[in-house]
Design a protein around this motif. Structure first.
Motif, short mmCIF file in Angstrom:
data_model
loop_
_atom_site.label_atom_id
_atom_site.label_comp_id
_atom_site.label_asym_id
_atom_site.label_seq_id
_atom_site.Cartn_x
_atom_site.Cartn_y
_atom_site.Cartn_z
N ARG A 80 9.90 -42.97 59.00
CA ARG A 80 10.36 -43.15 57.62
C ARG A 80 10.57 -41.84 56.87
O ARG A 80 11.34 -41.79 55.91
CB ARG A 80 9.35 -43.99 56.83
CG ARG A 80 9.21 -45.42 57.31
CD ARG A 80 8.97 -46.36 56.15
NE ARG A 80 10.04 -46.31 55.17
CZ ARG A 80 11.21 -46.93 55.33
NH1 ARG A 80 11.46 -47.61 56.42
NH2 ARG A 80 12.12 -46.85 54.38
N PHE A 81 9.85 -40.80 57.28
CA PHE A 81 9.89 -39.56 56.49
C PHE A 81 10.32 -38.38 57.36
O PHE A 81 10.03 -38.36 58.56
CB PHE A 81 8.50 -39.28 55.90
CG PHE A 81 7.99 -40.40 55.03
CD1 PHE A 81 8.46 -40.57 53.74
CD2 PHE A 81 7.03 -41.29 55.52
CE1 PHE A 81 7.99 -41.61 52.93
CE2 PHE A 81 6.55 -42.32 54.72
CZ PHE A 81 7.04 -42.48 53.43
N PRO A 82 10.98 -37.40 56.76
CA PRO A 82 11.40 -36.22 57.52
C PRO A 82 10.21 -35.49 58.13
O PRO A 82 9.13 -35.43 57.53
CB PRO A 82 12.10 -35.34 56.47
CG PRO A 82 12.48 -36.28 55.38
CD PRO A 82 11.41 -37.34 55.35
N VAL A 83 10.40 -34.94 59.29
CA VAL A 83 9.35 -34.18 59.96
C VAL A 83 8.94 -32.99 59.09
O VAL A 83 9.79 -32.27 58.55
CB VAL A 83 9.84 -33.67 61.34
CG1 VAL A 83 8.78 -32.77 61.98
CG2 VAL A 83 10.16 -34.85 62.25
N GLY A 84 7.64 -32.82 58.92
CA GLY A 84 7.13 -31.70 58.14
C GLY A 84 6.98 -31.96 56.66
O GLY A 84 6.43 -31.12 55.95
N ARG A 85 7.46 -33.10 56.18
CA ARG A 85 7.33 -33.39 54.75
C ARG A 85 5.87 -33.69 54.43
O ARG A 85 5.21 -34.47 55.13
CB ARG A 85 8.18 -34.59 54.38
CG ARG A 85 8.00 -35.03 52.93
CD ARG A 85 8.95 -36.16 52.57
NE ARG A 85 8.59 -36.79 51.32
CZ ARG A 85 9.25 -37.82 50.80
NH1 ARG A 85 10.31 -38.31 51.41
NH2 ARG A 85 8.84 -38.36 49.66
N ARG A 86 5.35 -33.06 53.39
CA ARG A 86 3.98 -33.31 52.96
C ARG A 86 3.95 -34.53 52.06
O ARG A 86 4.56 -34.52 50.98
CB ARG A 86 3.41 -32.08 52.25
CG ARG A 86 3.23 -30.90 53.19
CD ARG A 86 2.40 -29.82 52.58
NE ARG A 86 2.07 -28.78 53.55
CZ ARG A 86 1.26 -27.77 53.31
NH1 ARG A 86 0.68 -27.65 52.12
NH2 ARG A 86 1.01 -26.88 54.24
N LEU A 87 3.28 -35.55 52.48
CA LEU A 87 3.29 -36.83 51.80
C LEU A 87 2.11 -36.97 50.84
O LEU A 87 1.05 -36.38 51.04
CB LEU A 87 3.24 -37.97 52.82
CG LEU A 87 4.37 -37.99 53.85
CD1 LEU A 87 4.14 -39.08 54.86
CD2 LEU A 87 5.72 -38.16 53.17
N ARG A 88 2.32 -37.76 49.82
CA ARG A 88 1.25 -38.12 48.89
C ARG A 88 0.66 -39.45 49.37
O ARG A 88 1.35 -40.47 49.39
CB ARG A 88 1.81 -38.27 47.48
CG ARG A 88 2.47 -37.01 46.93
CD ARG A 88 3.35 -37.35 45.73
NE ARG A 88 4.41 -38.28 46.10
CZ ARG A 88 5.18 -38.94 45.22
NH1 ARG A 88 4.97 -38.79 43.92
NH2 ARG A 88 6.13 -39.76 45.64
N VAL A 89 -0.59 -39.42 49.78
CA VAL A 89 -1.23 -40.58 50.42
C VAL A 89 -2.37 -41.08 49.56
O VAL A 89 -3.20 -40.30 49.08
CB VAL A 89 -1.76 -40.22 51.83
CG1 VAL A 89 -2.41 -41.44 52.48
CG2 VAL A 89 -0.63 -39.68 52.70
N LEU A 90 -2.42 -42.39 49.37
CA LEU A 90 -3.54 -43.04 48.69
C LEU A 90 -4.27 -43.91 49.70
O LEU A 90 -3.67 -44.79 50.32
CB LEU A 90 -3.03 -43.91 47.53
CG LEU A 90 -4.08 -44.75 46.79
CD1 LEU A 90 -5.11 -43.84 46.12
CD2 LEU A 90 -3.42 -45.66 45.77
N GLY A 143 4.47 -45.58 41.34
CA GLY A 143 5.34 -44.71 42.13
C GLY A 143 4.77 -43.35 42.46
O GLY A 143 5.50 -42.43 42.83
N SER A 144 3.43 -43.20 42.36
CA SER A 144 2.82 -41.88 42.54
C SER A 144 2.61 -41.48 44.00
O SER A 144 2.28 -40.32 44.27
CB SER A 144 1.45 -41.84 41.84
OG SER A 144 1.59 -41.98 40.44
N PHE A 145 2.79 -42.41 44.94
CA PHE A 145 2.44 -42.12 46.34
C PHE A 145 3.57 -42.53 47.30
O PHE A 145 4.32 -43.45 47.04
CB PHE A 145 1.16 -42.85 46.72
CG PHE A 145 -0.04 -42.40 45.92
CD1 PHE A 145 -0.75 -41.28 46.29
CD2 PHE A 145 -0.42 -43.09 44.77
CE1 PHE A 145 -1.83 -40.84 45.54
CE2 PHE A 145 -1.50 -42.67 44.02
CZ PHE A 145 -2.21 -41.53 44.40
#
Length: 234
Positions: free
Chosen positions: A13-23, A88-90
């Protein structure tokens, strides 16, 4: 097993290396939170059990400073996420092993979905309400197995009276809150009766390979002890 499945969904789902906001709601002792922080993600853990919070803080204290800075721990209930965070914070919201303790799970799940940014991933790990007869049946507890066909209530290994979720019901719930089911897996198809603290078998790699395959394959995944459901915010 759940970690592999989660990583697969994140990678898809997300680009490689993208730093995600996780809850991580109901983070327990922080196993998933720390694992995700180690690979670069910013993780917020919510937990209401003081013992679990202490264990998570102790584990975090042993990590390098860079990882410690990426983890925030909040004492609270998963049902009050709207108090702590804006919608929408995460990018990713985890709720693993929590719904079985919640009598009415729909408001909680809806609240978690609101925390997701568009395209965000909601990961739920629940007790499989369609397979409650499996464990007592395999133990030869026929009375309990027979009763389990007509209920989603059960007593867990801690002796607590809790509840399970059915795949069809949660699929409808996720669709109704704008985070429809994207993928689902079975967890603990063959290993649910293993004793707590059992020794790791010598052929553990084979065991994991079998569980991994079964967790993706019908009809095996449908009788797994746990279900791992992944919804995506529209």
């Amino acid at each position: 097993m759940v970690a592999r499945q989660l990583d697969e969904q994140i990678a898809g789902r997300f680009p490689v290396g993208r730093r995600l906001r996780v809850l991580d709601v109901g983070m327990g002792q922080g196993t998933q939170a720390l694992r995700l922080a180690r690979v670069g993600h910013q993780v917020t853990g919510v937990e209401q059990d003081p013992t679990m919070i202490s264990a998570a803080r102790a584990a975090l204290s042993g990590e390098p400073e860079g990882i410690r800075e990426r983890v925030r721990i909040i004492e609270g209930d998963g049902r009050d996420t709207g108090v702590h965070f804006l919608p929408g914070s995460f990018d990713v919201v985890l709720c693993h092993g929590v719904l079985m303790y919640v009598e009415e799970p729909d408001p909680l799940v809806a609240g978690l979905a609101r925390m997701l940014a568009p395209g965000g991933l909601l990961s739920l790990l629940v007790r499989n309400g369609d397979a409650l007869a499996m464990r007592p049946g395999l133990y030869g507890d026929w009375a309990t197995a027979l009763a389990a066909f007509d209920t989603t209530a059960y007593t867990n290994r801690l002796g607590l009276d809790v509840r399970a979720d059915r795949l069809e019901t949660l699929t409808a719930t996720l669709a109704g809150i704008g985070a429809p089911l994207h993928a689902w897996y079975g967890v603990r198809v063959f290993t649910d009766t293993a004793a707590d603290g059992a020794e790791v078998p010598q052929d553990v790699d084979s065991l994991l390979a079998v569980e991994e395959r079964a967790g993706r394959t019908d009809p095996y995944r449908r009788v797994a002890a746990l279900l791992h459901l992944c919804g995506v915010r529209g």
